[in-house]
Design a protein around this motif. Structure first.
Motif, mmCIF file in Angstrom:
data_model
loop_
_atom_site.group_PDB
_atom_site.id
_atom_site.type_symbol
_atom_site.label_atom_id
_atom_site.label_comp_id
_atom_site.label_asym_id
_atom_site.label_seq_id
_atom_site.Cartn_x
_atom_site.Cartn_y
_atom_site.Cartn_z
ATOM 1 N N PHE A 200 0.619 -1.712 0.528
ATOM 2 C CA PHE A 200 -0.191 0.063 0.228
ATOM 3 C C PHE A 200 0.674 1.222 -0.213
ATOM 4 O O PHE A 200 0.535 2.084 -0.502
ATOM 5 N N PHE A 201 2.517 1.498 0.751
ATOM 6 C CA PHE A 201 3.151 2.670 0.958
ATOM 7 C C PHE A 201 3.459 2.476 -0.315
ATOM 8 O O PHE A 201 4.281 3.488 -0.882
ATOM 9 N N THR A 202 4.215 1.201 -1.245
ATOM 10 C CA THR A 202 5.548 1.677 -1.842
ATOM 11 C C THR A 202 4.346 1.772 -3.471
ATOM 12 O O THR A 202 4.962 2.079 -4.343
ATOM 13 N N ASN A 203 2.437 1.391 -3.393
ATOM 14 C CA ASN A 203 2.284 1.984 -4.323
ATOM 15 C C ASN A 203 2.533 2.679 -5.111
ATOM 16 O O ASN A 203 2.695 2.759 -6.561
ATOM 17 N N PRO A 204 2.095 4.011 -4.625
ATOM 18 C CA PRO A 204 2.553 5.664 -5.045
ATOM 19 C C PRO A 204 3.396 5.658 -5.702
ATOM 20 O O PRO A 204 3.406 6.124 -6.832
ATOM 21 N N LYS A 234 -0.280 17.260 2.172
ATOM 22 C CA LYS A 234 1.220 17.849 2.368
ATOM 23 C C LYS A 234 1.712 16.572 3.504
ATOM 24 O O LYS A 234 2.902 16.671 2.876
ATOM 25 N N SER A 235 0.835 15.924 3.927
ATOM 26 C CA SER A 235 1.689 15.015 5.070
ATOM 27 C C SER A 235 1.976 13.676 4.151
ATOM 28 O O SER A 235 3.545 12.937 4.632
ATOM 29 N N ASN A 236 1.946 13.402 2.995
ATOM 30 C CA ASN A 236 2.217 12.411 2.291
ATOM 31 C C ASN A 236 2.792 12.615 0.732
ATOM 32 O O ASN A 236 2.748 13.451 -0.384
ATOM 33 N N GLU A 237 4.678 12.930 1.736
ATOM 34 C CA GLU A 237 5.543 13.275 1.242
ATOM 35 C C GLU A 237 5.272 12.353 -0.724
ATOM 36 O O GLU A 237 6.024 13.317 -1.491
ATOM 37 N N VAL A 238 5.027 10.898 -0.510
ATOM 38 C CA VAL A 238 5.039 10.067 -1.785
ATOM 39 C C VAL A 238 4.253 10.552 -2.993
ATOM 40 O O VAL A 238 4.451 11.880 -3.947
ATOM 41 N N HIS A 239 3.101 11.235 -3.002
ATOM 42 C CA HIS A 239 2.263 11.955 -3.462
ATOM 43 C C HIS A 239 2.628 13.474 -3.722
ATOM 44 O O HIS A 239 2.514 13.901 -4.930
ATOM 45 N N SER A 240 2.996 13.974 -2.797
ATOM 46 C CA SER A 240 4.138 15.251 -2.817
ATOM 47 C C SER A 240 4.706 15.335 -3.725
ATOM 48 O O SER A 240 5.052 16.029 -4.798
ATOM 49 N N LEU A 241 6.152 13.809 -3.549
ATOM 50 C CA LEU A 241 6.878 14.366 -4.714
ATOM 51 C C LEU A 241 5.934 13.740 -6.043
ATOM 52 O O LEU A 241 6.600 14.757 -7.702
ATOM 53 N N GLY A 242 5.269 13.012 -6.345
ATOM 54 C CA GLY A 242 4.204 12.341 -7.366
ATOM 55 C C GLY A 242 3.487 14.102 -8.396
ATOM 56 O O GLY A 242 4.056 14.190 -9.632
#
Length: 494
Positions: A200-204, A234-242
Motif C-alpha cells: 500500500f505504501f510503495t504503490n504510489p 501535504k503529509s504524504n511525501e510520495v504524493h507530494s513528490l508525484g
C-alpha cells in the motif's frame, strides 16, 4: 536479478522478520526455562536438608552404601523427577541408584553446591549433571556431618533424566504441535499483513515510476499521456513528490512547445524578411538597370524620379535591416539601458516636431495633452524616443486624412506616469490585438501607404519598454481608432 522496489523491501522485511522471530523465540524460551528453573529450585531448595535430617541412615553418619543405594532407588520411584547422589568432601560420587553406564562422571564440581548452601537466594544455580559430561542441572544440596565432621554432601538433581524424557514426550504431543501450528499461522498472517501494508505504501512510488517511464517513452510529451492522480495532502511525501514531478514535466512540456513555436515563428520571420528584403531590392535593381541601360534616352525629370525611387528603396532596406538587428539584439539581451532623469514633455514635443510635416501633408492633427507636460521621468531617453517615434509613425500611417493623433500623459500615482498614444484611425480587430506585438505580424487592415514595412516596430517597442521595466498595452475599436499606453517612473526607486 532485477527486483522491483517492492520486491526488495518485501524480501528484506521477510528476512528481518524471520531473524527477529528467531531471536524473540530463543529469548522467550530461555527466559521461560530460567524462570522455571528458578521456581523449581526454590520449591525444592530444602529437599536435601530434610532428607538428611529425617533419614537415620544418613543422619547418624553410618554409611552403608548398599543400603543408601536402595534408599535412593526407593526415593526415585516415589519421585521420578529427582536423582540422588552422595558425594564426599572432594566431590567424588560415592553412591547412587542407576543402571550401569548411566552415570558418566566420577566427580562433580563442588563450587555451585557451596554457593547455594551459602546463598540460597542466588537461585537458579546450576551444578554438574552426573549423567551428562557436558550437562548442567538445577539441584538441592545439604551437607552431611558425623560428629561435626563433614562427611560429604547429599546432591539431589531436580528434573533428572526420567523427567526430561517424559517432558520431551509431552512436547511431542499433538496438542503442543497444534499450538505451535497456530502460533506459526499467526506469525504468517502478521507477515502477510505487513507485506500488504508495504504494498500500500510503495504503490504510489511504483505508479510514479510508471508515469515517468510513460513520459520518457513519449519523448517527454504529456499531450497523449494519461498520468496518475495524486492526493493533495501535504503529509504524504510520495504524493507530494508525484505532484511536483508532474508539475515539473508539465513545465518542461510547455517549454518544449514554446521552443517549437518560437522556432516556427523564426522560420516564418525569415521567410517574411526574405520577401520584405527582396521587394525593395528588386525594385532598386530594376530602376538602376533602367538608368544604366537607357540613361541617355531618359529625360532629366525621369532620371530624377528613378533616382528618387531608388533612394527610397535604399532607405527602406536600411530601416528594415536596422530593425532586424535591433530585434535580434533585444532577443539576445545585448541591448543595455542607461537610465537618466529628463523632461518627458521636451522629448514628446521633439518627436511631434519630427513628424509634423508628414502629418500636415496628410491633414492630421497632432496634439499633446496636457499642452504643458513638464514631468521629470527616469528612463533611457534614446530608447524612449524610439518607442514614441514608432507609435506616432504607426498612428500616422493608419489614420485617414482629417483624423487626429494625441499623446496624453496621466498620473498613476506619485511615482508613476501613464503615457498614451491614441489615434482616430482604422483600428484593429479584437482577435488580432494579442498578435500585433509578434515579430513581423501585420494586422489585416494595416496601411503601408505604398511603403514596404517589416512589421517589427511594435515588437521592438515592447522589447525596449520591457528593458525599462514597463509594459505596453493596446485598446482598439475597428473603424474608430487605437490607443497604445505604457507606464514610466517619475523618480528612481530606492
Amino acid at each position: 536479478m532485477n527486483l522491483s522496489l517492492y520486491q526488495k523491501l518485501a524480501l528484506s522485511i521477510m528476512v528481518i522478520f524471520g531473524i527477529i522471530c528467531a531471536l524473540v523465540y530463543s529469548w522467550s524460551k530461555q527466559l521461560e526455562l530460567t524462570s522455571q528453573h528458578h521456581g523449581e529450585q526454590n520449591l525444592h531448595l530444602q529437599l536435601a536438608e530434610h532428607l538428611v535430617q529425617d533419614n537415620p541412615l544418613i543422619k547418624e553418619g553410618v554409611y552403608d552404601y548398599k543400603a543408601l543405594e536402595n534408599l535412593f532407588h526407593t526415593l526415585m520411584l516415589l519421585g521420578p523427577a529427582f536423582e540422588f547422589y552422595f558425594v564426599d568432601e572432594t566431590g567424588k560420587i560415592l553412591t547412587y541408584s542407576a543402571k550401569p553406564g548411566k552415570v558418566k562422571r566420577s566427580h562433580i564440581n563442588l563450587d555451585p553446591l557451596k554457593q547455594l548452601i551459602i546463598n540460597p537466594k542466588s537461585a537458579p544455580v546450576y551444578g554438574d549433571d552426573p549423567r551428562n559430561t557436558q550437562g548442567k542441572k538445577i539441584f538441592s544440596v545439604a551437607p552431611v556431618y558425623n560428629q561435626k565432621s563433614l562427611q560429604g554432601y547429599l546432591y539431589v538433581i531436580i528434573g533428572g533424566e526420567a523427567y526430561d524424557t517424559s517432558l520431551n514426550t509431552i512436547k511431542n504431543n499433538d496438542q503442543l504441535w497444534l499450538t505451535a501450528l497456530w502460533l506459526g499461522a499467526a506469525l504468517v498472517c502478521l507477515l502477510i499483513a505487513m507485506l500488504i501494508l508495504l504494498r500500500f505504501f510503495t504503490n504510489p512510488i511504483q505508479r510514479l515510476a510508471r508515469d515517468v517511464s510513460k513520459i520518457e517513452a513519449a519523448n517527454y510529451s504529456i499531450t497523449d499521456t494519461k498520468l496518475s492522480n495524486y492526493s493533495t495532502q501535504k503529509s504524504n511525501e510520495v504524493h507530494s513528490l508525484g505532484r511536483s514531478i508532474q508539475a515539473m514535466i508539465t513545465r518542461i512540456d510547455e517549454q518544449f512547445k514554446a521552443l517549437e513555436q518560437s522556432d516556427k515563428q523564426r522560420k516564418e520571420l525569415l521567410t517574411h524578411l526574405s520577401h520584405d528584403l527582396r521587394t525593395p531590392l528588386a525594385s532598386l535593381q530594376g530602376f538602376l538597370e533602367v538608368l544604366n541601360q537607357s540613361g541617355a534616352q531618359l529625360s532629366a525629370k525621369e532620371q530624377r524620379e528613378y533616382l528618387h525611387v531608388s533612394l527610397n528603396n535604399c532607405d527602406q532596406l536600411k530601416q528594415l535591416i536596422e530593425q532586424i538587428f535591433e530585434l535580434a539584439h533585444l532577443e539576445n539581451g545585448e541591448i543595455s539601458i542607461h537610465k537618466e532623469t529628463f523632461n518627458l514633455g521636451e522629448l514628446i514635443y521633439d518627436c511631434i516636431a519630427k513628424f509634423s510635416l508628414t502629418a500636415e501633408k496628410k491633414g492630421l492633427n497632432l496634439t499633446v495633452k496636457p499642452a504643458i507636460c513638464d514631468f521629470p521621468v527616469v528612463a533611457d531617453i534614446a530608447k524612449l524616443e524610439r518607442v514614441l517615434s514608432n507609435l506616432i509613425d504607426n498612428a500616422i500611417r493608419h489614420t485617414p486624412k482629417g483624423g487626429s493623433i494625441a499623446v496624453h500623459v496621466k498620473h498613476i500615482d506619485k511615482a508613476q506616469l501613464f503615457v498614451q498614444v491614441s489615434d482616430t484611425g482604422v483600428g484593429i480587430k479584437h482577435d488580432e490585438l494579442n498578435a500585433i506585438f509578434n515579430p513581423h505580424y501585420q494586422a489585416s487592415n494595416s496601411n503601408n501607404e505604398g511603403r514596404q514595412q517589416g512589421g517589427l516596430g511594435l515588437a521592438i517597442c515592447k522589447g525596449l519598454l520591457k528593458l525599462m521595466d514597463s509594459e505596453i498595452n493596446v485598446q482598439s475599436e475597428l473603424g474608430k481608432g487605437t490607443m497604445f499606453s505604457f507606464n514610466l517612473p517619475q523618480k528612481i526607486k530606492v
